[in-house]
Design a protein around this motif. Structure first.
Motif, PDB file in Angstrom:
ATOM      1  N   ASP A  30       0.815  -1.221   0.000  1.00 34.62           N
ATOM      2  CA  ASP A  30       0.000   0.000   0.000  1.00 34.62           C
ATOM      3  C   ASP A  30       0.845   1.266   0.000  1.00 34.62           C
ATOM      4  OD1 ASP A  30      -2.257  -1.587   0.006  1.00 34.62           O
ATOM      5  OD2 ASP A  30      -2.530  -1.469   2.180  1.00 34.62           O
ATOM      6  N   GLU A  31       1.859   1.302   0.848  1.00 31.91           N
ATOM      7  CA  GLU A  31       2.721   2.490   0.922  1.00 31.91           C
ATOM      8  C   GLU A  31       3.486   2.681  -0.394  1.00 31.91           C
ATOM      9  OE1 GLU A  31       6.121   4.494   3.801  1.00 31.91           O
ATOM     10  OE2 GLU A  31       5.787   2.341   3.911  1.00 31.91           O
ATOM     11  N   ILE A  32       3.990   1.587  -0.929  1.00 31.70           N
ATOM     12  CA  ILE A  32       4.712   1.663  -2.198  1.00 31.70           C
ATOM     13  C   ILE A  32       3.792   2.135  -3.306  1.00 31.70           C
ATOM     14  CG2 ILE A  32       5.846   0.262  -3.981  1.00 31.70           C
ATOM     15  CD1 ILE A  32       7.063  -1.394  -1.677  1.00 31.70           C
ATOM     16  N   GLN A  33       2.569   1.614  -3.331  1.00 24.98           N
ATOM     17  CA  GLN A  33       1.609   2.009  -4.361  1.00 24.98           C
ATOM     18  C   GLN A  33       1.254   3.488  -4.239  1.00 24.98           C
ATOM     19  OE1 GLN A  33       0.470  -0.287  -6.851  1.00 24.98           O
ATOM     20  NE2 GLN A  33       0.040   1.700  -7.732  1.00 24.98           N
ATOM     21  N   THR A  34       1.145   3.975  -3.015  1.00 27.47           N
ATOM     22  CA  THR A  34       0.847   5.396  -2.795  1.00 27.47           C
ATOM     23  C   THR A  34       1.971   6.269  -3.331  1.00 27.47           C
ATOM     24  OG1 THR A  34      -0.468   4.868  -0.831  1.00 27.47           O
ATOM     25  CG2 THR A  34       0.335   7.132  -1.033  1.00 27.47           C
ATOM     26  N   TYR A  35       3.213   5.941  -2.970  1.00 30.95           N
ATOM     27  CA  TYR A  35       4.361   6.691  -3.488  1.00 30.95           C
ATOM     28  C   TYR A  35       4.429   6.616  -5.009  1.00 30.95           C
ATOM     29  CZ  TYR A  35       6.723   7.820   0.906  1.00 30.95           C
ATOM     30  OH  TYR A  35       7.062   8.356   2.123  1.00 30.95           O
ATOM     31  N   LEU A  36       4.201   5.441  -5.525  1.00 32.38           N
ATOM     32  CA  LEU A  36       4.285   5.234  -6.962  1.00 32.38           C
ATOM     33  C   LEU A  36       3.275   6.102  -7.708  1.00 32.38           C
ATOM     34  CD1 LEU A  36       5.871   3.536  -8.949  1.00 32.38           C
ATOM     35  CD2 LEU A  36       4.206   1.720  -8.643  1.00 32.38           C
ATOM     36  N   ASP A  37       2.028   6.060  -7.277  1.00 28.35           N
ATOM     37  CA  ASP A  37       0.987   6.868  -7.920  1.00 28.35           C
ATOM     38  C   ASP A  37       1.322   8.357  -7.844  1.00 28.35           C
ATOM     39  OD1 ASP A  37      -0.403   4.540  -8.460  1.00 28.35           O
ATOM     40  OD2 ASP A  37      -1.785   4.771  -6.769  1.00 28.35           O
ATOM     41  N   ASP A  38       1.726   8.792  -6.656  1.00 28.97           N
ATOM     42  CA  ASP A  38       2.058  10.198  -6.441  1.00 28.97           C
ATOM     43  C   ASP A  38       3.254  10.631  -7.298  1.00 28.97           C
ATOM     44  OD1 ASP A  38       1.853  12.757  -5.106  1.00 28.97           O
ATOM     45  OD2 ASP A  38       3.596  12.161  -3.904  1.00 28.97           O
ATOM     46  N   HIS A  39       4.272   9.817  -7.335  1.00 30.53           N
ATOM     47  CA  HIS A  39       5.487  10.180  -8.065  1.00 30.53           C
ATOM     48  C   HIS A  39       5.304  10.121  -9.579  1.00 30.53           C
ATOM     49  CE1 HIS A  39       8.321   9.460  -4.408  1.00 30.53           C
ATOM     50  NE2 HIS A  39       7.456  10.440  -4.220  1.00 30.53           N
ATOM     51  N   ILE A  40       4.452   9.237 -10.053  1.00 34.42           N
ATOM     52  CA  ILE A  40       4.160   9.212 -11.494  1.00 34.42           C
ATOM     53  C   ILE A  40       3.475  10.507 -11.905  1.00 34.42           C
ATOM     54  CG2 ILE A  40       2.717   8.134 -13.274  1.00 34.42           C
ATOM     55  CD1 ILE A  40       3.395   5.414 -11.946  1.00 34.42           C
ATOM     56  N   VAL A  41       2.515  10.948 -11.117  1.00 37.26           N
ATOM     57  CA  VAL A  41       1.814  12.207 -11.416  1.00 37.26           C
ATOM     58  C   VAL A  41       2.777  13.388 -11.348  1.00 37.26           C
ATOM     59  CG1 VAL A  41       0.041  13.800 -10.566  1.00 37.26           C
ATOM     60  CG2 VAL A  41      -0.453  11.359 -10.692  1.00 37.26           C
ATOM     61  N   LYS A  42       3.617  13.429 -10.314  1.00 42.15           N
ATOM     62  CA  LYS A  42       4.584  14.525 -10.177  1.00 42.15           C
ATOM     63  C   LYS A  42       5.581  14.543 -11.329  1.00 42.15           C
ATOM     64  CE  LYS A  42       4.558  15.085  -5.163  1.00 42.15           C
ATOM     65  NZ  LYS A  42       5.318  14.896  -3.922  1.00 42.15           N
ATOM     66  N   THR A  43       6.048  13.367 -11.715  1.00 36.28           N
ATOM     67  CA  THR A  43       7.024  13.278 -12.806  1.00 36.28           C
ATOM     68  C   THR A  43       6.408  13.727 -14.120  1.00 36.28           C
ATOM     69  OG1 THR A  43       8.147  11.477 -11.675  1.00 36.28           O
ATOM     70  CG2 THR A  43       8.600  11.726 -14.018  1.00 36.28           C
ATOM     71  N   GLN A  44       5.162  13.357 -14.357  1.00 31.15           N
ATOM     72  CA  GLN A  44       4.496  13.786 -15.577  1.00 31.15           C
ATOM     73  C   GLN A  44       4.272  15.297 -15.571  1.00 31.15           C
ATOM     74  OE1 GLN A  44       1.148  11.087 -15.544  1.00 31.15           O
ATOM     75  NE2 GLN A  44       2.269   9.562 -16.731  1.00 31.15           N
ATOM     76  N   ALA A  45       4.031  15.866 -14.391  1.00 32.39           N
ATOM     77  CA  ALA A  45       3.886  17.318 -14.284  1.00 32.39           C
ATOM     78  C   ALA A  45       5.220  18.013 -14.572  1.00 32.39           C
ATOM     79  CB  ALA A  45       3.377  17.703 -12.900  1.00 32.39           C
ATOM     80  N   ILE A  46       6.296  17.468 -14.044  1.00 30.25           N
ATOM     81  CA  ILE A  46       7.627  18.029 -14.301  1.00 30.25           C
ATOM     82  C   ILE A  46       7.946  17.946 -15.790  1.00 30.25           C
ATOM     83  CG2 ILE A  46      10.105  17.656 -13.951  1.00 30.25           C
ATOM     84  CD1 ILE A  46       9.415  16.714 -11.089  1.00 30.25           C
ATOM     85  N   ARG A  47       7.648  16.812 -16.378  1.00 22.86           N
ATOM     86  CA  ARG A  47       7.944  16.596 -17.793  1.00 22.86           C
ATOM     87  C   ARG A  47       7.193  17.568 -18.693  1.00 22.86           C
ATOM     88  NH1 ARG A  47       6.113  11.517 -21.095  1.00 22.86           N
ATOM     89  NH2 ARG A  47       4.254  12.513 -20.344  1.00 22.86           N
TER      90      ARG A  47
END
Length: 97
Positions: A30-47
């Motif tokens: 669960d914690e890994i999935q939360t970080y993963l979802d959050d970081h994918i969105v952040k990375t796409q925003a940065i990109r």
């Protein structure tokens, strides 16, 4: 992006034994999935930012890594779910004979 990389340092994939089968299953993601979802969105925003150009290659590599982890988790969970549903069939006395 450095903060996201640091967030992953303490995270671990944990396995736990499943019944008395001798097999371990991935657990507590669960914690890994939360970080993963959050970081994918952040990375796409940065990109998508116009200021991304100087480190665009690094952002693309990080996004690819996150997407790979996501695919790995999805596939692992699917395999585990299938295995758990089929496991009773292979443990039946008829199959053992």
């Amino acid at each position: 992006m450095e903060k996201m990389i640091e967030d992953w340092e303490p995270l671990e994939f944990v396995t736990k034994p499943y019944k008395d089968t001798g097999a371990d299953l991935l657990a507590g993601i669960d914690e890994i999935q939360t970080y993963l979802d959050d970081h994918i969105v952040k990375t796409q925003a940065i990109r998508s930012s116009p200021f991304c150009k100087p480190f665009e290659e690094r952002v693309h590599a990080w996004e690819a890594r996150l997407l790979y982890i996501q695919e790995f988790l999805d596939q692992t969970i699917a395999v585990q779910r299938t295995w758990m549903s089929l496991e009773p069939i292979f443990l039946s006395d008829d199959i053992k004979k």
